[in-house]
Motif scaffolding. Structure first.
Motif, PDB file in Angstrom:
ATOM      1  N   UNK A  12       0.817  -1.205   0.000  1.00  0.00           N
ATOM      2  CA  UNK A  12       0.000   0.000   0.000  1.00  0.00           C
ATOM      3  C   UNK A  12       0.847   1.250   0.000  1.00  0.00           C
ATOM      4  N   UNK A  13       0.170   2.385   0.145  1.00  0.00           N
ATOM      5  CA  UNK A  13       0.902   3.647   0.158  1.00  0.00           C
ATOM      6  C   UNK A  13       1.613   3.840   1.495  1.00  0.00           C
ATOM      7  N   UNK A  14       2.462   4.852   1.547  1.00  0.00           N
ATOM      8  CA  UNK A  14       3.305   5.089   2.718  1.00  0.00           C
ATOM      9  C   UNK A  14       2.498   5.214   4.005  1.00  0.00           C
ATOM     10  N   UNK A  15       1.390   5.919   3.954  1.00  0.00           N
ATOM     11  CA  UNK A  15       0.591   6.152   5.166  1.00  0.00           C
ATOM     12  C   UNK A  15      -0.001   4.849   5.688  1.00  0.00           C
ATOM     13  N   UNK A  16      -0.579   4.052   4.801  1.00  0.00           N
ATOM     14  CA  UNK A  16      -1.178   2.790   5.218  1.00  0.00           C
ATOM     15  C   UNK A  16      -0.119   1.803   5.701  1.00  0.00           C
ATOM     16  N   UNK A  17       1.000   1.763   5.010  1.00  0.00           N
ATOM     17  CA  UNK A  17       2.088   0.862   5.409  1.00  0.00           C
ATOM     18  C   UNK A  17       2.632   1.262   6.785  1.00  0.00           C
ATOM     19  N   UNK A  18       2.723   2.547   7.039  1.00  0.00           N
ATOM     20  CA  UNK A  18       3.193   3.011   8.343  1.00  0.00           C
ATOM     21  C   UNK A  18       2.243   2.561   9.447  1.00  0.00           C
ATOM     22  N   UNK A  19       0.945   2.629   9.186  1.00  0.00           N
ATOM     23  CA  UNK A  19      -0.055   2.184  10.172  1.00  0.00           C
ATOM     24  C   UNK A  19       0.090   0.695  10.448  1.00  0.00           C
ATOM     25  N   UNK A  20       0.240  -0.105   9.391  1.00  0.00           N
ATOM     26  CA  UNK A  20       0.416  -1.551   9.542  1.00  0.00           C
ATOM     27  C   UNK A  20       1.713  -1.852  10.281  1.00  0.00           C
ATOM     28  N   UNK A  21       2.793  -1.182   9.901  1.00  0.00           N
ATOM     29  CA  UNK A  21       4.102  -1.386  10.528  1.00  0.00           C
ATOM     30  C   UNK A  21       4.045  -1.085  12.026  1.00  0.00           C
ATOM     31  N   UNK A  24       2.132  -3.862  13.848  1.00  0.00           N
ATOM     32  CA  UNK A  24       2.927  -5.089  13.952  1.00  0.00           C
ATOM     33  C   UNK A  24       3.997  -4.940  15.035  1.00  0.00           C
ATOM     34  N   UNK A  25       4.679  -3.805  15.039  1.00  0.00           N
ATOM     35  CA  UNK A  25       5.732  -3.579  16.035  1.00  0.00           C
ATOM     36  C   UNK A  25       5.160  -3.541  17.446  1.00  0.00           C
ATOM     37  N   UNK A  26       3.943  -3.058  17.595  1.00  0.00           N
ATOM     38  CA  UNK A  26       3.300  -3.015  18.917  1.00  0.00           C
ATOM     39  C   UNK A  26       3.129  -4.422  19.485  1.00  0.00           C
ATOM     40  N   UNK A  27       2.979  -5.405  18.595  1.00  0.00           N
ATOM     41  CA  UNK A  27       2.835  -6.797  19.017  1.00  0.00           C
ATOM     42  C   UNK A  27       4.149  -7.577  18.935  1.00  0.00           C
ATOM     43  N   UNK A  28       5.259  -6.870  18.772  1.00  0.00           N
ATOM     44  CA  UNK A  28       6.568  -7.509  18.800  1.00  0.00           C
ATOM     45  C   UNK A  28       7.037  -8.092  17.481  1.00  0.00           C
ATOM     46  N   UNK A  29       6.373  -7.765  16.400  1.00  0.00           N
ATOM     47  CA  UNK A  29       6.777  -8.248  15.083  1.00  0.00           C
ATOM     48  C   UNK A  29       7.510  -7.113  14.370  1.00  0.00           C
ATOM     49  N   UNK A  30       8.728  -7.380  13.937  1.00  0.00           N
ATOM     50  CA  UNK A  30       9.521  -6.381  13.229  1.00  0.00           C
ATOM     51  C   UNK A  30       9.438  -6.672  11.736  1.00  0.00           C
ATOM     52  N   UNK A  31       8.660  -5.880  11.001  1.00  0.00           N
ATOM     53  CA  UNK A  31       8.519  -6.135   9.564  1.00  0.00           C
ATOM     54  C   UNK A  31       9.667  -5.543   8.760  1.00  0.00           C
ATOM     55  N   UNK A  64       0.332 -14.782  13.018  1.00  0.00           N
ATOM     56  CA  UNK A  64       0.051 -13.676  13.942  1.00  0.00           C
ATOM     57  C   UNK A  64      -0.030 -12.352  13.173  1.00  0.00           C
ATOM     58  N   UNK A  65       0.904 -12.137  12.248  1.00  0.00           N
ATOM     59  CA  UNK A  65       0.930 -10.894  11.467  1.00  0.00           C
ATOM     60  C   UNK A  65      -0.307 -10.772  10.588  1.00  0.00           C
ATOM     61  N   UNK A  66      -0.733 -11.859   9.983  1.00  0.00           N
ATOM     62  CA  UNK A  66      -1.914 -11.833   9.125  1.00  0.00           C
ATOM     63  C   UNK A  66      -3.153 -11.427   9.914  1.00  0.00           C
ATOM     64  N   UNK A  67      -3.300 -11.961  11.111  1.00  0.00           N
ATOM     65  CA  UNK A  67      -4.441 -11.605  11.958  1.00  0.00           C
ATOM     66  C   UNK A  67      -4.399 -10.125  12.334  1.00  0.00           C
ATOM     67  N   UNK A  68      -3.228  -9.619  12.654  1.00  0.00           N
ATOM     68  CA  UNK A  68      -3.070  -8.206  13.015  1.00  0.00           C
ATOM     69  C   UNK A  68      -3.419  -7.317  11.826  1.00  0.00           C
ATOM     70  N   UNK A  69      -2.938  -7.676  10.656  1.00  0.00           N
ATOM     71  CA  UNK A  69      -3.191  -6.873   9.460  1.00  0.00           C
ATOM     72  C   UNK A  69      -4.676  -6.875   9.106  1.00  0.00           C
TER      73      UNK A  69
END
Length: 80
Positions: A12-21, A24-31, A64-69
């Motif tokens: 996605x675009x930068x804004x949406x990717x930042x939200x997803x990132x 994910x990081x909030x749940x301990x996943x480093x994308x 886990x990442x798929x569920x978060x996304x």
């Protein structure tokens, strides 16, 4: 045939990717964020994908990442 330890989970675009990132990081996943448009720009080529990025996660964290996304996407759709 090469196999990767990472799977693309979002595009996605930068804004949406930042939200997803951030989520994910909030749940301990480093994308890993891949920005082909920026790479092409830095190399001196024109890009049709300017501003769009891909999000990859390690295969061990894929479920886990798929569920978060999916949760983030439903939240974003609810606010539209």
């Amino acid at each position: 045939m090469s196999t990767s330890e990472y799977t693309k989970v979002y595009y996605g675009n930068f804004i949406l990717v930042t939200r997803v990132k951030d989520e994910l990081e909030r749940f301990g996943i480093i994308p890993i964020i891949k920005d082909e448009g920026e790479s092409q720009r830095l190399a001196g080529y024109a890009s049709m994908n300017q501003g769009y990025q891909e999000v990859f996660v390690h295969n061990d964290e894929l479920d886990k990442a798929t569920a978060i996304i999916e949760q983030v996407k439903s939240e974003m759709e609810a606010t539209e």
